[in-house]
Design a protein around this motif. Structure first.
Motif, PDB file in Angstrom:
ATOM      1  N   ARG A  12      33.079  -8.075  23.573  1.00  0.00           N
ATOM      2  CA  ARG A  12      33.899  -7.982  22.677  1.00  0.00           C
ATOM      3  C   ARG A  12      33.680  -6.864  21.580  1.00  0.00           C
ATOM      4  O   ARG A  12      34.619  -5.875  21.418  1.00  0.00           O
ATOM      5  CB  ARG A  12      34.152  -9.344  21.776  1.00  0.00           C
ATOM      6  CG  ARG A  12      35.164  -9.455  20.875  1.00  0.00           C
ATOM      7  CD  ARG A  12      35.127 -10.800  19.900  1.00  0.00           C
ATOM      8  NE  ARG A  12      35.764 -11.657  20.789  1.00  0.00           N
ATOM      9  CZ  ARG A  12      36.820 -11.797  20.956  1.00  0.00           C
ATOM     10  NH1 ARG A  12      37.853 -11.039  20.563  1.00  0.00           N
ATOM     11  NH2 ARG A  12      37.308 -12.978  22.014  1.00  0.00           N
ATOM     12  N   ARG A  13      32.444  -6.745  20.954  1.00  0.00           N
ATOM     13  CA  ARG A  13      32.382  -5.708  20.097  1.00  0.00           C
ATOM     14  C   ARG A  13      32.430  -4.246  20.863  1.00  0.00           C
ATOM     15  O   ARG A  13      33.150  -3.417  20.074  1.00  0.00           O
ATOM     16  CB  ARG A  13      31.149  -5.752  19.451  1.00  0.00           C
ATOM     17  CG  ARG A  13      30.714  -4.621  18.456  1.00  0.00           C
ATOM     18  CD  ARG A  13      29.040  -4.929  17.851  1.00  0.00           C
ATOM     19  NE  ARG A  13      28.849  -3.765  16.998  1.00  0.00           N
ATOM     20  CZ  ARG A  13      28.279  -2.561  17.456  1.00  0.00           C
ATOM     21  NH1 ARG A  13      28.138  -2.446  18.819  1.00  0.00           N
ATOM     22  NH2 ARG A  13      28.129  -1.653  16.777  1.00  0.00           N
ATOM     23  N   GLU A  55      36.395  -3.680  21.549  1.00  0.00           N
ATOM     24  CA  GLU A  55      37.343  -3.469  20.358  1.00  0.00           C
ATOM     25  C   GLU A  55      36.904  -2.371  19.225  1.00  0.00           C
ATOM     26  O   GLU A  55      37.439  -1.745  18.741  1.00  0.00           O
ATOM     27  CB  GLU A  55      37.139  -5.063  19.370  1.00  0.00           C
ATOM     28  CG  GLU A  55      37.741  -5.806  20.211  1.00  0.00           C
ATOM     29  CD  GLU A  55      37.661  -7.255  19.455  1.00  0.00           C
ATOM     30  OE1 GLU A  55      37.490  -7.428  18.165  1.00  0.00           O
ATOM     31  OE2 GLU A  55      38.100  -8.157  20.154  1.00  0.00           O
ATOM     32  N   GLU A  56      35.381  -2.125  19.071  1.00  0.00           N
ATOM     33  CA  GLU A  56      34.983  -1.289  18.277  1.00  0.00           C
ATOM     34  C   GLU A  56      34.687   0.141  18.855  1.00  0.00           C
ATOM     35  O   GLU A  56      35.137   1.087  18.307  1.00  0.00           O
ATOM     36  CB  GLU A  56      33.613  -1.837  17.279  1.00  0.00           C
ATOM     37  CG  GLU A  56      33.974  -3.024  16.515  1.00  0.00           C
ATOM     38  CD  GLU A  56      32.663  -3.429  15.879  1.00  0.00           C
ATOM     39  OE1 GLU A  56      31.767  -2.541  15.567  1.00  0.00           O
ATOM     40  OE2 GLU A  56      32.570  -4.407  15.566  1.00  0.00           O
TER      41      GLU A  56
END
Length: 309
Positions: free
Chosen positions: A164-165, A168-169
């Motif tokens: 996820r990180r 997304e980032e």
């Protein structure tokens, strides 16, 4: 700064003639570039896409003749989805694929699933979008019923949260649920979806995806490399592939990603009206032509039959 959806998806085949027949004659895509794997030039790199060879429509193949069949497992893409414009299009494709005895045919909820001749999971989906439809010409397939470019790829992951990180980032993907992310640029979008993996370990081979490439404007490419590195990946240096520039890295769930530039494009070394008709070699590989042409599998121009009628 956003990625412009899926640029291309690259697979492995053990049988290039069968591959060309299925993706051009049956699915109606255009063979837009017949070239070589630049990391192993004794191997074909075949590109099928829309009429213009657009990013967002390119499904590509490395041919390793007689390669053993692979199977998708954790850290691998197991399904590729194209957009179509209507339920009528799904009706057309269901009938066409059934007539070809295509394996794994299954229809539900505006989607038609099937497999290519080597077992790769494919899908057509009715999708409402403002993105330009990326369509190839084919004498048996009306343009309004044709494939319109990629919608998504689905990968197996044991722990989607682990990515996820990074997604997304690092890559500025937008979450669209617990296991779905969207890469939406100014022109196009593409979805990246995780599913629970099967018990069997994955095996790279014929009928499996090698990597997924996401599209970047040329001016943003170096910045994407920096962002991927800062998010924890180990990206390659920028590699000039002549038709586009590339960086490669694995995302945390194990899928090999590429970020490829929008351009220069496939008409760089042959006229747009004759894409894919001859073996194209980037300048750094042209000196190998006499050695490569005898060892590469002979392939017909899939559009020659059209011009004889």
């Amino acid at each position: 700064m956003k990625l412009e959806g899926i640029h291309h998806i690259t697979l492995i085949t053990g049988d290039a003639p069968r591959d060309v027949d299925f993706y051009t004659r049956v699915l109606g895509l255009r063979l837009v570039k017949k070239t070589v794997n630049q990391d192993d030039p004794t191997v074909y790199h075949l590109f099928y896409a829309d009429e213009k060879g657009s990013a967002g429509a390119d499904i590509t193949f490395f041919e390793y003749p007689g390669a053993r069949p692979g199977r998708a497992g954790a850290g691998m893409v197991h399904r590729i989805t194209w957009r179509v414009g209507s339920t009528e299009a799904l009706d057309f494709w269901e009938e066409r694929l059934r007539a070809e005895d295509v394996s794994g045919l299954e229809r539900e909820d505006g989607r038609l699933r099937f497999e290519d001749p080597e077992g790769m999971g494919l899908e057509l989906a009715v999708v409402e979008t403002e993105d330009e439809p990326l369509v190839a010409e084919h004498p048996e397939i009306p343009s309004e019923l044709a494939l319109q470019g990629f919608d998504s790829v689905r990968a197996y992951a044991s722990s989607p949260e682990a990515s996820r990180r990074f997604l997304e980032e690092g890559l500025a993907f937008e979450p669209r649920g617990e296991t779905t992310w969207e890469a939406r640029g100014q022109e196009r979008d593409g979805l990246y979806v995780y599913d629970p993996p099967p018990a069997e370990r994955g095996l790279q081979g014929a009928g499996t995806v090698h990597h997924v490439a996401w599209a970047s404007p040329m001016a943003d490419h170096e910045e994407w490399r920096r962002r991927a590195a800062e998010a924890g990946a180990a990206p390659t240096p920028v590699i000039d592939r002549f038709y586009f520039r590339s960086i490669y890295f694995r995302e945390p769930s194990g899928v090999l990603f590429e970020i490829a530039t929008l351009g220069p494009g496939f008409a760089t070394d042959e006229p747009a009206e004759h894409l894919g008709e001859r073996l194209s070699l980037p300048p750094d590989f042209e000196h190998l032509r006499e050695r490569l042409e005898p060892v590469l599998t002979p392939l017909p121009n899939p559009r020659e039959a059209w011009t004889r009628h």
